[in-house]
Design a protein around this motif. Structure first.
Motif, PDB file in Angstrom:
ATOM      1  N   ARG A   7     -70.203  27.296  -9.122  1.00 13.25           N
ATOM      2  CA  ARG A   7     -70.500  28.483  -9.250  1.00 13.25           C
ATOM      3  C   ARG A   7     -71.997  28.678  -8.583  1.00 13.25           C
ATOM      4  NH1 ARG A   7     -70.852  32.108 -14.651  1.00 13.25           N
ATOM      5  NH2 ARG A   7     -70.802  34.253 -13.953  1.00 13.25           N
ATOM      6  N   ASP A   8     -72.404  29.491  -7.622  1.00 14.89           N
ATOM      7  CA  ASP A   8     -73.658  29.303  -7.175  1.00 14.89           C
ATOM      8  C   ASP A   8     -74.022  28.146  -6.643  1.00 14.89           C
ATOM      9  OD1 ASP A   8     -73.601  32.071  -7.408  1.00 14.89           O
ATOM     10  OD2 ASP A   8     -74.397  31.940  -9.378  1.00 14.89           O
ATOM     11  N   GLY A   9     -73.164  27.225  -6.327  1.00 16.63           N
ATOM     12  CA  GLY A   9     -73.679  25.899  -5.753  1.00 16.63           C
ATOM     13  C   GLY A   9     -73.597  25.060  -6.733  1.00 16.63           C
ATOM     14  N   ARG A  10     -73.259  25.362  -7.963  1.00 11.33           N
ATOM     15  CA  ARG A  10     -73.440  24.199  -8.993  1.00 11.33           C
ATOM     16  C   ARG A  10     -72.292  23.888  -9.595  1.00 11.33           C
ATOM     17  NH1 ARG A  10     -73.760  25.391 -14.678  1.00 11.33           N
ATOM     18  NH2 ARG A  10     -73.416  27.514 -14.266  1.00 11.33           N
ATOM     19  N   LEU A  11     -72.099  22.561  -9.727  1.00 15.91           N
ATOM     20  CA  LEU A  11     -70.812  22.108 -10.177  1.00 15.91           C
ATOM     21  C   LEU A  11     -70.294  22.628 -11.493  1.00 15.91           C
ATOM     22  CD1 LEU A  11     -68.357  20.226  -9.532  1.00 15.91           C
ATOM     23  CD2 LEU A  11     -69.840  18.233 -10.551  1.00 15.91           C
ATOM     24  N   VAL A  12     -69.359  22.999 -11.831  1.00 17.15           N
ATOM     25  CA  VAL A  12     -68.662  23.507 -13.173  1.00 17.15           C
ATOM     26  C   VAL A  12     -67.753  22.830 -13.481  1.00 17.15           C
ATOM     27  CG1 VAL A  12     -70.317  25.792 -13.178  1.00 17.15           C
ATOM     28  CG2 VAL A  12     -67.573  25.550 -12.452  1.00 17.15           C
ATOM     29  N   GLY A  13     -66.771  22.004 -12.713  1.00 19.27           N
ATOM     30  CA  GLY A  13     -65.596  21.427 -12.963  1.00 19.27           C
ATOM     31  C   GLY A  13     -64.814  20.782 -11.768  1.00 19.27           C
ATOM     32  N   PHE A  14     -63.876  20.043 -12.114  1.00 18.84           N
ATOM     33  CA  PHE A  14     -62.920  19.521 -11.058  1.00 18.84           C
ATOM     34  C   PHE A  14     -61.590  20.087 -11.120  1.00 18.84           C
ATOM     35  CE2 PHE A  14     -66.338  16.488 -11.023  1.00 18.84           C
ATOM     36  CZ  PHE A  14     -66.484  16.319  -9.704  1.00 18.84           C
ATOM     37  N   ILE A  15     -60.755  19.839 -10.258  1.00 17.74           N
ATOM     38  CA  ILE A  15     -59.323  20.125 -10.269  1.00 17.74           C
ATOM     39  C   ILE A  15     -58.773  19.179  -9.184  1.00 17.74           C
ATOM     40  CG2 ILE A  15     -59.761  21.871  -8.407  1.00 17.74           C
ATOM     41  CD1 ILE A  15     -57.155  23.417  -9.575  1.00 17.74           C
ATOM     42  N   GLY A  16     -57.529  18.649  -9.617  1.00 16.74           N
ATOM     43  CA  GLY A  16     -56.891  17.679  -8.470  1.00 16.74           C
ATOM     44  C   GLY A  16     -55.818  16.838  -9.240  1.00 16.74           C
ATOM     45  N   ALA A  17     -55.002  15.937  -8.436  1.00 14.48           N
ATOM     46  CA  ALA A  17     -54.088  15.383  -8.786  1.00 14.48           C
ATOM     47  C   ALA A  17     -54.670  13.872  -9.241  1.00 14.48           C
ATOM     48  CB  ALA A  17     -53.120  15.029  -7.835  1.00 14.48           C
ATOM     49  N   MET A  18     -54.091  13.339 -10.159  1.00 11.40           N
ATOM     50  CA  MET A  18     -54.447  11.925 -10.928  1.00 11.40           C
ATOM     51  C   MET A  18     -54.520  10.871  -9.799  1.00 11.40           C
ATOM     52  SD  MET A  18     -53.111   9.766 -13.866  1.00 11.40           S
ATOM     53  CE  MET A  18     -53.291  11.021 -15.333  1.00 11.40           C
ATOM     54  N   HIS A  19     -55.487  10.039  -9.744  1.00 14.02           N
ATOM     55  CA  HIS A  19     -55.495   8.999  -8.777  1.00 14.02           C
ATOM     56  C   HIS A  19     -54.270   8.061  -8.976  1.00 14.02           C
ATOM     57  CE1 HIS A  19     -57.040   5.486  -6.599  1.00 14.02           C
ATOM     58  NE2 HIS A  19     -58.192   6.197  -6.307  1.00 14.02           N
ATOM     59  N   PRO A  20     -53.785   7.708  -7.865  1.00 15.20           N
ATOM     60  CA  PRO A  20     -52.425   7.050  -8.069  1.00 15.20           C
ATOM     61  C   PRO A  20     -52.711   5.555  -8.591  1.00 15.20           C
ATOM     62  CG  PRO A  20     -52.886   7.715  -5.809  1.00 15.20           C
ATOM     63  CD  PRO A  20     -53.856   7.990  -6.404  1.00 15.20           C
ATOM     64  N   GLU A  21     -53.777   5.004  -8.594  1.00 15.33           N
ATOM     65  CA  GLU A  21     -54.138   3.788  -9.088  1.00 15.33           C
ATOM     66  C   GLU A  21     -54.190   3.820 -10.757  1.00 15.33           C
ATOM     67  OE1 GLU A  21     -57.561   1.341  -7.854  1.00 15.33           O
ATOM     68  OE2 GLU A  21     -56.690   1.527  -5.762  1.00 15.33           O
ATOM     69  N   LEU A  22     -54.938   4.905 -11.092  1.00 16.22           N
ATOM     70  CA  LEU A  22     -55.061   5.407 -12.645  1.00 16.22           C
ATOM     71  C   LEU A  22     -53.573   5.591 -13.084  1.00 16.22           C
ATOM     72  CD1 LEU A  22     -56.554   6.131 -15.025  1.00 16.22           C
ATOM     73  CD2 LEU A  22     -56.946   8.394 -14.123  1.00 16.22           C
ATOM     74  N   ALA A  23     -52.789   6.420 -12.312  1.00 13.08           N
ATOM     75  CA  ALA A  23     -51.518   6.716 -12.903  1.00 13.08           C
ATOM     76  C   ALA A  23     -50.521   5.388 -13.184  1.00 13.08           C
ATOM     77  CB  ALA A  23     -50.725   7.793 -11.877  1.00 13.08           C
ATOM     78  N   ASN A  24     -50.776   4.557 -12.204  1.00 12.75           N
ATOM     79  CA  ASN A  24     -49.977   3.218 -12.061  1.00 12.75           C
ATOM     80  C   ASN A  24     -50.485   2.617 -13.408  1.00 12.75           C
ATOM     81  OD1 ASN A  24     -48.001   1.116 -10.919  1.00 12.75           O
ATOM     82  ND2 ASN A  24     -49.998   0.062 -10.718  1.00 12.75           N
ATOM     83  N   ASN A  25     -51.914   2.452 -13.663  1.00 18.25           N
ATOM     84  CA  ASN A  25     -52.279   1.654 -14.777  1.00 18.25           C
ATOM     85  C   ASN A  25     -51.737   2.204 -16.043  1.00 18.25           C
ATOM     86  OD1 ASN A  25     -54.006  -0.185 -13.656  1.00 18.25           O
ATOM     87  ND2 ASN A  25     -55.512   1.126 -13.479  1.00 18.25           N
ATOM     88  N   LEU A  26     -51.674   3.348 -16.189  1.00 16.83           N
ATOM     89  CA  LEU A  26     -51.258   4.155 -17.280  1.00 16.83           C
ATOM     90  C   LEU A  26     -49.731   4.396 -17.470  1.00 16.83           C
ATOM     91  CD1 LEU A  26     -53.785   7.140 -17.517  1.00 16.83           C
ATOM     92  CD2 LEU A  26     -53.798   4.837 -18.796  1.00 16.83           C
ATOM     93  N   GLY A  27     -49.026   3.821 -16.591  1.00 13.54           N
ATOM     94  CA  GLY A  27     -47.519   3.968 -16.338  1.00 13.54           C
ATOM     95  C   GLY A  27     -47.073   5.114 -16.421  1.00 13.54           C
ATOM     96  N   ILE A  28     -47.719   6.075 -15.464  1.00 13.30           N
ATOM     97  CA  ILE A  28     -47.096   7.525 -15.103  1.00 13.30           C
ATOM     98  C   ILE A  28     -46.566   7.477 -13.813  1.00 13.30           C
ATOM     99  CG2 ILE A  28     -47.801   9.963 -14.721  1.00 13.30           C
ATOM    100  CD1 ILE A  28     -49.952   9.491 -17.200  1.00 13.30           C
ATOM    101  N   ASP A  29     -45.173   7.562 -13.432  1.00  6.11           N
ATOM    102  CA  ASP A  29     -44.596   7.533 -12.464  1.00  6.11           C
ATOM    103  C   ASP A  29     -44.249   8.753 -11.722  1.00  6.11           C
ATOM    104  OD1 ASP A  29     -42.538   8.328 -14.127  1.00  6.11           O
ATOM    105  OD2 ASP A  29     -41.084   6.753 -13.625  1.00  6.11           O
ATOM    106  N   GLN A  30     -44.869   9.946 -12.321  1.00  4.46           N
ATOM    107  CA  GLN A  30     -44.641  11.267 -11.427  1.00  4.46           C
ATOM    108  C   GLN A  30     -46.024  11.895 -11.261  1.00  4.46           C
ATOM    109  OE1 GLN A  30     -41.800  12.578 -14.592  1.00  4.46           O
ATOM    110  NE2 GLN A  30     -43.036  14.276 -14.524  1.00  4.46           N
TER     111      GLN A  30
END
Length: 200
Positions: free
Chosen positions: A176-199
């Motif tokens: 917002r006006d060049g200031r970071l207010v949040g993130f949106i995205g897909a979970m990192h594959p390594e993190l998903a693998n570490n947590l046993g999430i396969d989709q």
């Protein structure tokens, strides 16, 4: 005969003036369920989502896996996601509002946040619906609906971004006006693998 006339254009609201209850109602209307998770999390989970950052540790934790104060709502939501996936709930949409804790006791910041997670098919299971999986644009549409509810969607932009918990090629910063207010995205594959999430 003359009739009264009134202009019924939507009015802009200050960001702080938007009622949290209105945002909650919007999320529920879009198919999400509200989650309420603990403010203290496993230090190992903290490290997965915030590598290299020192968490604020509790002096007398309830248990070893609830010893760090969360600096993001994501770990709690992802743990709830794991719980659902382990019970054959393949289509999950959850959100949470609450505080995150940034820094140590001296200069500690408590920031109100809103976070969400989606997983599984785009539409509920039905004979008339396909099984197309959700993607980045489904989540982006939900975030844009939240910003529109605040009455200031045109003040926000989505730009390419990076976050250690998110996929390098599927992450955007919300600014917002060049200031970071949040993130949106897909979970990192390594993190998903570490947590046993396969989709996704």
């Amino acid at each position: 005969v003359r009739y009264p006339q009134a202009r019924l254009a939507p009015q802009r609201k200050a960001e702080a003036a938007v009622e949290l209850s209105a945002l909650r109602r919007l999320m529920v209307a879009r198919g999400y369920q509200e989650a309420i998770t603990y403010s203290f999390i496993d230090p190992k989970m903290f490290e997965l989502f915030n590598p290299g950052v020192t968490p604020l540790m509790l002096a007398n934790p309830i248990s070893a896996d609830m010893a760090a104060m969360r600096s993001s709502l994501w770990p709690g939501l992802v743990k709830a996601l794991q719980h659902n996936l382990n019970r054959q709930q393949t289509r999950v949409r959850m959100f949470e509002s609450g505080l995150r804790f940034v820094g140590q006791l001296e200069g500690l910041q408590q920031q109100a946040m809103l976070a969400g997670v989606i997983c599984g098919s785009r539409l509920p299971e039905s004979w008339s619906h396909g099984h197309e999986p959700v993607d980045f644009y489904d989540l982006k549409a939900d975030v844009e609906a939240l910003l529109a509810c605040a009455g200031s969607a045109d003040e926000f932009s989505f730009t390419t971004g990076e976050h250690p918990a998110l996929h390098p090629g599927q992450t955007a910063r919300i600014e917002r006006d060049g200031r970071l207010v949040g993130f949106i995205g897909a979970m990192h594959p390594e993190l998903a693998n570490n947590l046993g999430i396969d989709q996704p």
